[in-house]
Design a protein around this motif. Structure first.
Motif, short mmCIF file in Angstrom:
data_model
loop_
_atom_site.label_atom_id
_atom_site.label_comp_id
_atom_site.label_asym_id
_atom_site.label_seq_id
_atom_site.Cartn_x
_atom_site.Cartn_y
_atom_site.Cartn_z
N VAL A 180 9.80 -10.37 -20.65
CA VAL A 180 10.25 -10.86 -19.17
C VAL A 180 10.89 -10.05 -18.73
CG1 VAL A 180 10.84 -12.82 -17.79
CG2 VAL A 180 9.14 -13.26 -19.76
N GLY A 237 13.75 -12.91 -15.09
CA GLY A 237 14.29 -12.86 -16.12
C GLY A 237 15.65 -13.23 -16.09
N ARG A 241 1.82 -12.58 -25.10
CA ARG A 241 3.03 -12.21 -24.36
C ARG A 241 2.82 -11.09 -23.25
NH1 ARG A 241 6.35 -7.65 -25.75
NH2 ARG A 241 5.44 -6.75 -27.54
N ARG A 243 8.91 -8.05 -15.83
CA ARG A 243 8.82 -9.18 -14.74
C ARG A 243 9.85 -8.88 -13.96
NH1 ARG A 243 4.05 -9.02 -15.68
NH2 ARG A 243 2.68 -10.76 -16.28
N PRO A 281 3.48 -13.59 -19.98
CA PRO A 281 4.67 -13.72 -20.62
C PRO A 281 5.69 -14.66 -20.00
CG PRO A 281 4.57 -11.90 -18.99
CD PRO A 281 3.56 -12.31 -19.27
N VAL A 282 5.53 -15.05 -18.64
CA VAL A 282 6.35 -16.04 -18.03
C VAL A 282 5.88 -17.37 -18.48
CG1 VAL A 282 7.18 -16.99 -15.81
CG2 VAL A 282 6.83 -14.84 -15.98
#
Length: 413
Positions: free
Chosen positions: A118, A127, A86, A122, A90-91
């Motif tokens: 996320v 998110g 992750r 991010r 993560p995305v």
């Protein structure tokens, strides 16, 4: 954000480093957090699987076909294992888990961990889109895997509440990390600005010293050249005059070398100890007669008119500026008008301006070649006078035809 801060916090700005670099920079705290998240996700997956296969209807979910329970367990455990990725993707991990949000009970906690990651690491639009998808599929998930102990809308409300708690927690962590990063970046910037101010102050001080030394060296070397020129044009001079001129040349050369050694030592110094070296006493207005006498000893015809009232009350900075102006005027006269008479006049008093004037006839012809010059002496004097709040004029006087260098310096009462 500052690039100097990113390496110390590789997870605050994912994407600033390559995946390989981020993976290699995982700290012991990161390992602890990842291990706890993995164990909690696996524990939830096993607990949810146990509830789904329990014969007690009070705890069992409507699992649907038996194959769905097995698929759910395999998908949930696989997604839990993928949590170790992750931090790197993560995305991508969140996108891969979108289908699981429709039916998987065992992957529920792992999905929330990925959503949390996320949101923290991010951009917020990504998110927000992920959270919006999970909220949109909650009604579908509740239909596919209903809770027999709660009504439909109560199950939807509880699920939305849990997602909201995770979102609020993630936004809090994100804001805190950004605040810490911003404060650290400000500290680094403040330190860099302080160092820049120190460097600028050191450079300004060295420039000031170099300007002082330029005035001194130009004065001494012009005296040296004047005496050397006299020896060149009068090789039959009496031995006493030759000896006296040679002594002046030797003394001027020695003093010039000493001044040059001092300024080069200061300009080369890169440490605070070098900058803290004591300077020689600076000249004041009281040293102008000695300066004039030195020029007279070199054969220059100089007249001094001193009309200064209360010379002991002249501010040190004003007196030093007046001395440098006279020094530059005498040096220019020796360079460009060696056979003329130079007049120096000082006037003023407390509460009035201190007037400094150097005047010499415009040269018609000279018996010796002109001394070389860079033309920066008057520029430096003009800058000195401007910084002191005064006025400087120089050039040929239209009324008399003389070359005139005049300055007016403020003299507070």
């Amino acid at each position: 954000m500052s690039a100097a801060v990113v390496p110390d916090h590789p997870w605050l700005l994912p994407g600033a480093l390559t995946p390989e670099a981020r993976a290699s920079r995982r700290t012991p705290r990161d390992w602890l957090v990842d291990t706890v998240a993995f164990l909690l996700a696996v524990g939830w997956a096993l607990l949810a699987f146990g509830d789904a296969t329990s014969p007690d209807p009070q705890f069992a979910h409507n699992a649907g076909p038996s194959w769905l329970v097995g698929v759910d367990l395999a998908a949930g455990l696989g997604y839990c294992a993928a949590l170790w990725l992750r931090r790197r993707w993560p995305v991508g991990l969140a996108v891969a888990g979108l289908p699981l949000a429709l039916f998987s009970v065992t992957a529920g906690l792992a999905l929330l961990v990925v959503v949390f990651t996320v949101l923290v690491h991010r951009p917020l639009p990504i998110g927000a889109a992920l959270v919006g998808f999970h909220l949109a599929v909650i009604p579908v998930y509740t239909v596919v895997r209903p809770d027999p102990t709660l009504p439909y809308w109560a199950t939807v409300a509880w699920t939305v509440m849990f997602v909201g708690i995770v979102v609020a927690w993630a936004l809090f962590v994100r804001a805190r990390r950004q605040l810490v990063l911003s404060l650290r970046e400000r500290a680094h910037r403040a330190e860099a600005e302080q160092q820049l101010r120190v460097d600028q102050a050191r450079q300004l001080e060295r420039t000031r010293i170099a300007r002082e030394m330029h005035d001194v060296l130009a004065h001494r070397i012009s005296l040296l050249s004047l005496h050397a020129g006299a020896l060149e044009f009068r090789p039959d001079a009496p031995p006493q005059e030759v000896a006296r001129a040679a002594g002046v040349i030797r003394g001027s050369a020695h003093a010039a070398l000493q001044d040059l050694r001092e300024v080069i030592g200061v300009l080369r110094a890169d440490t605070a100890d070098g900058d803290a070296a004591p300077e020689r006493p600076q000249p004041t207005l009281a040293d102008v007669p000695e300066l004039v006498a030195e020029s007279r000893a070199a054969g220059v015809r100089v007249t001094l008119v001193d009309e200064v009232a209360e010379p002991t009350r002249v501010p040190t900075a004003v007196g030093r500026s007046a001395y440098r102006i006279v020094q530059e005027g005498l040096t220019n006269a020796r360079k460009h008008a060696p056979d003329t008479t130079v007049g120096v006049r000082l006037a003023g008093g407390p509460g009035r301006e201190l007037a400094v004037e150097i005047r010499n006839p415009w040269p018609v012809g000279t018996s010796a070649p002109a001394l070389p010059g860079a033309g920066t002496g008057l520029v430096g004097i003009a800058e000195r006078v401007t910084l002191a709040g005064g006025r400087l004029t120089h050039g040929r006087d239209g009324a008399t035809g003389d070359f005139r260098l005049a300055a007016r310096l403020p003299w507070p009462a």
